[in-house]
Design a protein around this motif. Structure first.
Motif, PDB file in Angstrom:
ATOM      1  N   SER A   1       0.145  -1.429   0.160  1.00  0.00           N
ATOM      2  CA  SER A   1       0.258  -0.289  -0.182  1.00  0.00           C
ATOM      3  C   SER A   1       0.901   1.285  -0.167  1.00  0.00           C
ATOM      4  O   SER A   1       2.597   1.072   0.340  1.00  0.00           O
ATOM      5  CB  SER A   1      -0.899  -0.118   1.097  1.00  0.00           C
ATOM      6  N   SER A   2      -0.076   2.361  -0.682  1.00  0.00           N
ATOM      7  CA  SER A   2       1.165   3.456  -0.316  1.00  0.00           C
ATOM      8  C   SER A   2       1.761   4.257   1.276  1.00  0.00           C
ATOM      9  O   SER A   2       2.868   4.567   1.218  1.00  0.00           O
ATOM     10  CB  SER A   2       0.193   5.008  -1.260  1.00  0.00           C
ATOM     11  N   GLU A   3       0.971   3.830   2.397  1.00  0.00           N
ATOM     12  CA  GLU A   3       1.013   3.855   3.742  1.00  0.00           C
ATOM     13  C   GLU A   3       2.382   3.155   4.160  1.00  0.00           C
ATOM     14  O   GLU A   3       3.722   3.495   4.592  1.00  0.00           O
ATOM     15  CB  GLU A   3       0.172   3.774   4.417  1.00  0.00           C
ATOM     16  N   GLN A   4       2.734   1.222   3.791  1.00  0.00           N
ATOM     17  CA  GLN A   4       3.460   1.146   3.814  1.00  0.00           C
ATOM     18  C   GLN A   4       4.875   1.039   2.772  1.00  0.00           C
ATOM     19  O   GLN A   4       5.578   1.280   2.778  1.00  0.00           O
ATOM     20  CB  GLN A   4       2.959  -0.519   3.583  1.00  0.00           C
ATOM     21  N   GLU A   5       4.532   1.227   1.851  1.00  0.00           N
ATOM     22  CA  GLU A   5       5.802   2.095   0.357  1.00  0.00           C
ATOM     23  C   GLU A   5       6.388   2.722   1.460  1.00  0.00           C
ATOM     24  O   GLU A   5       7.959   3.413   0.887  1.00  0.00           O
ATOM     25  CB  GLU A   5       5.501   2.329  -0.213  1.00  0.00           C
ATOM     26  N   LYS A   6       5.647   4.109   1.452  1.00  0.00           N
ATOM     27  CA  LYS A   6       6.450   5.390   2.604  1.00  0.00           C
ATOM     28  C   LYS A   6       7.153   4.777   3.736  1.00  0.00           C
ATOM     29  O   LYS A   6       8.045   5.115   4.253  1.00  0.00           O
ATOM     30  CB  LYS A   6       5.040   6.468   3.132  1.00  0.00           C
ATOM     31  N   LYS A   7       6.235   4.333   4.333  1.00  0.00           N
ATOM     32  CA  LYS A   7       7.452   3.255   5.675  1.00  0.00           C
ATOM     33  C   LYS A   7       8.754   2.824   5.031  1.00  0.00           C
ATOM     34  O   LYS A   7       9.683   2.560   6.346  1.00  0.00           O
ATOM     35  CB  LYS A   7       6.235   2.617   6.665  1.00  0.00           C
TER      36      LYS A   7
END
Length: 457
Positions: free
Chosen positions: A429-435
């Protein structure tokens, strides 16, 4: 034969060799001879000045034979032994007279050598001069044992060549010549070091003489003023201690420097062994408190950065941690006189080869750095994949690189971007990718890292 009788025979045997009772001169005669040698007037002072000029010439041309000849004719031993005799028999008037004459002799000696070196066209620092500027505890011992030999020599009926030998061994004149050289050339460290060596020689020859006088039981002068006797004794002890202290520190410094030189030479012999490259020159010295090892190599050029890095890592194990290592390879431009090469063709070949060697060395160093960078990136990628499988199980593979991108525009330009190429089992997900991006930035210390996602292998 009992053990006791055997022991007595051994003692008698050695006593026969060391017995001096039949060889000693009458004590009054010895004392008179020493008193007569104290005076510095007429021929004595002229001989001293001539001897100083000879010694200065010897130091100037670096000739040990000339220096020894000057020491043989120098009359400097007289007042020094006079001071020792005065201390030993409590003759304070003799001490004063001896000290006054020694001071005048030292003054005339330094003035004569200063005049010589002012007029001399040769003012290079030769080894015989430099040897007189750093006295150590060993010079104290030489002076003391020289004084012991001196008092034995003058007390014996068979005087032989003891006093000239003592004058040579203790080297009274050369330090005064070197002090004059220091004044003439305004190198006051030379003057202080050399004059300090002269003081060491004078004081400890005198102390040895005083001890010898008491051991041989020369008749003492009756002491009327006990306070004066104690004051003079304390002064002698204080001067002796104050004179010896700096030489101890200089000795410690000399031993440390010698140990450093020995360890540095062993390090160079052990580590600088290459098939097609040899050590041309090496040196180890302490400059302004910093230990410096200089190695000049000849033959095939080696990658300098890698070589220095490897050698610095080994310095600590060789007890040379903190030392500065200077490595020179081949010839430098200033080390070869190109004008002496036989023809223009050889000069051109030499210059061309120099440029090629320098360019090749630069290229090799650059490639070595690139290989090291790739090895570091590979090692970090290996660590990260194990961590990511726990934190981000979707990540199947990762590779860290510096990629060069061509940028479009009016003219083509290039930029290097830090990228992390990852292969995923499942989409992020975009959130996982940022993390994941934030984690990689924190883990690698790269703030502007970019993710590039690829399909599974």
């Amino acid at each position: 034969m009992s053990i006791k009788s055997f022991s007595e025979k051994i003692k008698a045997y050695f006593r026969n060799y060391f017995d001096m009772s039949t060889e000693l001169e009458d004590k009054q005669t010895v004392m008179e001879d020493i008193r007569n040698g104290v005076s510095f007037k007429g021929t004595n002072i002229i001989i001293l000045i001539i001897a100083m000029f000879i010694a200065s010439l010897g130091l100037n041309v670096n000739s040990a034979a000339v220096i020894i000849g000057a020491m043989l004719i120098s009359p400097l031993m007289g007042p020094i032994m006079g001071m020792g005799l005065g201390v030993g028999i409590h003759d304070y008037s003799l001490i004063k007279r001896s000290f006054r004459n020694l001071a005048m002799a030292a003054l005339f000696s330094i003035l004569a050598s200063t005049l010589y070196f002012v007029l001399s066209p040769l003012n290079d620092e030769r080894s015989e001069l430099l040897a007189r500027t750093s006295p150590t505890i060993y010079d104290v011992l030489i002076a003391f044992f020289g004084g012991c030999a001196g008092i034995l020599g003058v007390s014996s009926r068979h005087k032989g060549n003891v006093i000239p030998g003592v004058a040579i061994a203790t080297a009274l004149m050369p330090p005064l010549c070197t002090a004059g050289y220091g004044l003439a050339t305004l190198q006051f460290s030379f003057f202080l070091g050399a004059f300090y060596l002269f003081l060491i020689n004078s004081i400890f020859i005198g102390i040895a003489t005083a001890i010898g006088v008491r051991v041989f039981k020369f008749p003492k002068i009756q002491i009327d003023d006990l306070r004066t006797y104690k004051r003079v004794s304390r002064t002698v002890y204080a001067i002796s201690i104050l004179t010896i202290i700096p030489s101890i520190f200089l000795t410690i410094s000399m031993i440390r420097e010698q140990r450093f030189i020995t360890e540095a030479n062993a390090f160079v012999d052990r580590e600088f062994s290459f098939p097609n490259t040899q050590v041309l020159r090496r040196s180890a010295e302490i400059i302004d408190g910093e230990r410096v090892i200089t190695v000049s190599l000849i033959g095939d050029n080696l990658p300098l950065d890698s070589l220095k890095s490897a050698m610095y890592a080994k310095l600590h194990d060789a007890n040379l941690g903190g030392a500065k290592l200077v490595i020179n390879q081949g010839y430098k431009q200033g080390e070869v006189d190109i004008n002496k090469l036989s023809s223009q063709m050889f000069r051109d070949i030499y210059t061309s080869n120099q440029h090629k060697i320098e360019n090749q060395a630069a290229t090799i160093d650059s490639l070595q750095r690139l290989l090291q960078h790739n090895d570091d990136a590979k090692a970090l990628s290996t660590k990260l994949i194990h961590e990511l499988q726990v934190i981000f199980p979707q990540v199947e593979a990762i590779s860290l690189n510096d990629e060069v991108f061509a940028l479009s525009g009016d003219s083509i330009s290039y930029d290097t971007i830090n990228v992390a190429i990852i292969t995923l089992r499942n989409n992020l997900s975009s959130e996982q990718e940022k993390k994941l991006t934030d984690y990689l930035s924190a883990r690698t210390g790269i703030s502007d890292i970019h993710l590039i996602k690829t399909n599974r292998f």
